[in-house]
Design a protein around this motif. Structure first.
Motif, PDB file in Angstrom:
ATOM      1  N   LYS A 184      -3.249 -14.202  11.998  1.00 18.66           N
ATOM      2  CA  LYS A 184      -2.258 -13.799  13.073  1.00 18.66           C
ATOM      3  C   LYS A 184      -1.067 -13.096  12.442  1.00 18.66           C
ATOM      4  O   LYS A 184      -0.525 -12.019  12.953  1.00 18.66           O
ATOM      5  N   TRP A 185      -0.380 -13.597  11.343  1.00 20.89           N
ATOM      6  CA  TRP A 185       0.793 -13.023  10.870  1.00 20.89           C
ATOM      7  C   TRP A 185       0.100 -11.655  10.058  1.00 20.89           C
ATOM      8  O   TRP A 185       0.895 -10.728  10.140  1.00 20.89           O
ATOM      9  N   GLU A 186      -0.822 -11.684   9.236  1.00 23.12           N
ATOM     10  CA  GLU A 186      -1.370 -10.666   8.894  1.00 23.12           C
ATOM     11  C   GLU A 186      -1.480  -9.354   9.965  1.00 23.12           C
ATOM     12  O   GLU A 186      -1.132  -8.153   9.441  1.00 23.12           O
ATOM     13  N   ARG A 187      -2.179  -9.632  11.021  1.00 28.91           N
ATOM     14  CA  ARG A 187      -2.448  -8.686  12.076  1.00 28.91           C
ATOM     15  C   ARG A 187      -1.227  -8.252  12.518  1.00 28.91           C
ATOM     16  O   ARG A 187      -0.831  -7.060  12.973  1.00 28.91           O
ATOM     17  N   LEU A 188      -0.053  -9.069  13.061  1.00 33.13           N
ATOM     18  CA  LEU A 188       1.079  -8.824  13.432  1.00 33.13           C
ATOM     19  C   LEU A 188       1.932  -7.863  12.263  1.00 33.13           C
ATOM     20  O   LEU A 188       2.606  -6.998  12.830  1.00 33.13           O
ATOM     21  N   ASP A 189       1.825  -8.263  11.156  1.00 32.49           N
ATOM     22  CA  ASP A 189       2.568  -7.420  10.010  1.00 32.49           C
ATOM     23  C   ASP A 189       2.083  -6.077  10.198  1.00 32.49           C
ATOM     24  O   ASP A 189       2.971  -5.176  10.266  1.00 32.49           O
ATOM     25  N   ARG A 190       0.762  -5.828  10.333  1.00 37.69           N
ATOM     26  CA  ARG A 190       0.243  -4.414  10.440  1.00 37.69           C
ATOM     27  C   ARG A 190       0.756  -3.688  11.643  1.00 37.69           C
ATOM     28  O   ARG A 190       1.122  -2.584  11.569  1.00 37.69           O
ATOM     29  N   LYS A 191       0.922  -4.300  12.793  1.00 34.22           N
ATOM     30  CA  LYS A 191       1.082  -3.994  14.187  1.00 34.22           C
ATOM     31  C   LYS A 191       2.682  -3.517  13.903  1.00 34.22           C
ATOM     32  O   LYS A 191       2.983  -2.179  14.391  1.00 34.22           O
ATOM     33  N   ILE A 192       3.495  -4.359  13.439  1.00 39.38           N
ATOM     34  CA  ILE A 192       4.907  -3.996  13.376  1.00 39.38           C
ATOM     35  C   ILE A 192       5.246  -2.780  12.233  1.00 39.38           C
ATOM     36  O   ILE A 192       6.069  -1.757  12.679  1.00 39.38           O
ATOM     37  N   VAL A 208       2.428 -10.277   2.598  1.00 40.77           N
ATOM     38  CA  VAL A 208       1.188 -10.769   3.189  1.00 40.77           C
ATOM     39  C   VAL A 208       0.197  -9.946   2.712  1.00 40.77           C
ATOM     40  O   VAL A 208      -1.232 -10.139   2.701  1.00 40.77           O
ATOM     41  N   GLU A 209       0.333  -8.554   2.526  1.00 44.42           N
ATOM     42  CA  GLU A 209      -0.372  -7.557   1.936  1.00 44.42           C
ATOM     43  C   GLU A 209      -1.216  -7.943   0.586  1.00 44.42           C
ATOM     44  O   GLU A 209      -2.505  -7.952   0.427  1.00 44.42           O
ATOM     45  N   GLY A 210      -0.352  -8.276  -0.268  1.00 43.83           N
ATOM     46  CA  GLY A 210      -1.021  -8.713  -1.457  1.00 43.83           C
ATOM     47  C   GLY A 210      -1.760  -9.906  -1.510  1.00 43.83           C
ATOM     48  O   GLY A 210      -2.780 -10.336  -1.877  1.00 43.83           O
ATOM     49  N   LEU A 211      -1.174 -10.994  -0.569  1.00 44.66           N
ATOM     50  CA  LEU A 211      -1.948 -12.276  -0.368  1.00 44.66           C
ATOM     51  C   LEU A 211      -3.347 -11.935   0.274  1.00 44.66           C
ATOM     52  O   LEU A 211      -4.441 -12.416  -0.133  1.00 44.66           O
ATOM     53  N   SER A 254       0.711  -1.262   0.012  1.00 40.52           N
ATOM     54  CA  SER A 254       0.018   0.020  -0.023  1.00 40.52           C
ATOM     55  C   SER A 254       1.088   1.276  -0.075  1.00 40.52           C
ATOM     56  O   SER A 254       1.974   1.113   0.394  1.00 40.52           O
ATOM     57  N   PRO A 255       0.374   2.403  -0.347  1.00 42.71           N
ATOM     58  CA  PRO A 255       1.080   3.512  -0.316  1.00 42.71           C
ATOM     59  C   PRO A 255       1.652   3.981   1.172  1.00 42.71           C
ATOM     60  O   PRO A 255       2.722   4.541   1.242  1.00 42.71           O
ATOM     61  N   GLU A 256       1.167   3.399   2.188  1.00 37.03           N
ATOM     62  CA  GLU A 256       1.301   3.983   3.445  1.00 37.03           C
ATOM     63  C   GLU A 256       2.540   2.920   4.013  1.00 37.03           C
ATOM     64  O   GLU A 256       3.310   3.177   4.825  1.00 37.03           O
ATOM     65  N   THR A 257       2.847   1.641   3.252  1.00 41.97           N
ATOM     66  CA  THR A 257       3.914   0.684   3.637  1.00 41.97           C
ATOM     67  C   THR A 257       4.919   0.547   2.703  1.00 41.97           C
ATOM     68  O   THR A 257       5.921  -0.039   3.039  1.00 41.97           O
TER      69      THR A 257
END
Length: 438
Positions: free
Chosen positions: A389-397, A287-290, A155-158
């Motif tokens: 869980k990995w998707e949520r963790l990725d966002r937090k990190i 994980v974002e594209g997935l 995403s533009p944010e990441t």
């Protein structure tokens, strides 16, 4: 073929070595036995207090530990067998396991004992090549993620953060904020194939081991089968014998000798290059594209997290996937992933996670200083229910790293080479530069 029975040994014949999130490892130290000598016993764990309520049916035949079939049918088709330990099934016994818990549970780290325990209801375990207890010294390194993602699915944010700082370094920043011990280690240095950067990575691993008194798990030393801490003078002397010509235990001298000797061993081995290639080619979407592909392909299903409604692959599906990976997978247009390939992309990400989470054991070929070999261990199957869980963790990190104001720059040398640029121009690459996966 007569099965191997753990009851042919005594619980006191086994010594605690180490453990991870899912398994615990013991080394055989009993009388010579062709089935058990130079072997470790890998046992599954369960959350503390849950083993008596496990769903395992001990009155019916339990399957072999999936680790064995997964290595034999999947991992060995991607990694040459010379870099893998041998794995065989062993029949367990509940009374024997309970005796082992009584004998050895006190050897485990306190924080582990509070969290989980040996699953004494399991009827089958794994015997593997002992690369630690049968060696005078051994080192375990968890390399972690060896690549940066491409821009296509971010995403533009990441996009600026994820293509400039590696996942491990961002995660380290996140963990430090929560009170964990920090480290300056960057996996991209270790995976770089550049001697100066590999030495830098090993130096950072050593510093983390020394300054944390061995509590960080990215580098572990084992001497005579036991995990060693920096304040163990006798073990450090034995380490010095393998890293220095004069056996010097001076801290700085030993660190320099360690980084020099291990750098050469890793540069001479194809293991890190192989792991990096598998990680990046299997995780082509991030994980974002997935997640985007998942929601676009299954728009009518309630979204309870990435992969939440997808069953785990069978072993036959894994076998088919490996065939596809070796044939059609690399010709797919990963920049515009097809919905019909969703399940394969989910499986690819799980397999990439296996290679991101594995360890390498570096052990001496002989008593000659600087003569080492490398083996890859801890390659478990990952489950679909981990994806959310990995998707949520990725966002937090990423959110934490963005707010932290950190500016660490990590250079993915393999990606730079494939793009035909030098590291100096890497950070200014336009977001639309094409990237061809091998």
């Amino acid at each position: 073929m007569t099965p191997t029975l753990i009851t042919e040994t005594k619980p006191e014949d086994w010594t605690y070595i180490s453990e991870g999130g899912a398994t615990i490892v013991f080394s055989y130290r009993g009388p010579h036995n062709v089935q058990f000598s130079d072997r470790v016993l890998r046992l599954r764990k369960v959350a503390q207090g849950s083993s008596d309520n496990t769903l395992l049916n001990t009155n019916s035949e339990q399957p072999d530990d999936p680790m064995i079939a997964f290595q034999e049918n999947i991992i060995s088709k991607l990694i040459p067998s010379e870099f893998l330990p041998s794995l065989v099934m062993v029949v367990l016994d509940e009374d024997w396991l309970r005796s082992l818990v009584i004998l050895r549970d006190g050897d485990r780290p306190a924080e582990r004992r509070q969290t989980d325990q040996i699953d004494v209801r399991r009827t089958k375990g794994v015997l593997a090549t002992d690369l630690i207890g049968s060696m005078p010294i051994a080192m375990e390194i968890k390399p972690k993620w060896g690549f940066l993602p491409t821009e296509y699915h971010l995403s533009p944010e990441t996009v600026a953060l994820k293509t400039g700082t590696c996942r491990f370094c961002m995660h380290t920043s996140f963990r430090m904020e929560q009170g964990a011990v920090g480290t300056t280690y960057c996996p991209l240095d270790l995976f770089s194939s550049d001697e100066t950067r590999v030495r830098k990575a090993l130096g950072a691993l050593w510093a983390g081991w020394y300054e944390s008194n061995g509590s960080l798990n990215n580098l572990r030393f084992f001497v005579q089968g036991r995990m060693t801490k920096p304040d163990d003078d006798h073990s450090v002397q034995l380490l010095a014998h393998f890293f220095t010509a004069d056996g010097s235990t001076d801290v700085q001298n030993l660190r320099q000798s360690f980084t020099s000797v291990l750098a050469q061993a890793l540069l001479d081995s194809p293991v890190l290059s192989l792991l990096s290639t598998l990680q990046r080619t299997l995780d082509v979407l991030d994980v974002e594209g997935l997640s985007k592909l998942y929601t676009q392909t299954l728009p009518d299903l309630p979204y309870n997290g990435l992969g939440s409604l997808v069953p785990d692959p069978s072993m036959e599906e894994w076998k088919d996937f490996v065939k596809i990976y070796h044939s059609d997978y690399h010709s797919w247009n990963h920049t515009v992933p097809s919905p019909r390939h969703l399940r394969h992309y989910l499986m690819a990400y799980l397999l990439s996670a296996t290679f991101k989470d594995c360890s390498i054991i570096i052990w001496p070929k002989s008593t000659q200083v600087g003569s080492f070999d490398v083996t890859i261990i801890d390659m478990d199957i990952k489950s679909m229910d981990r994806l959310g869980k990995w998707e949520r963790l990725d966002r937090k990190i990423v959110e934490h790293y963005k707010s932290s104001g950190s500016q660490r720059r990590c250079i993915d040398s393999q990606r730079v080479t494939q793009l035909g640029c030098t590291p100096m121009c890497y950070c200014s690459l336009a977001s639309n530069v094409a990237y061809r996966y091998i």
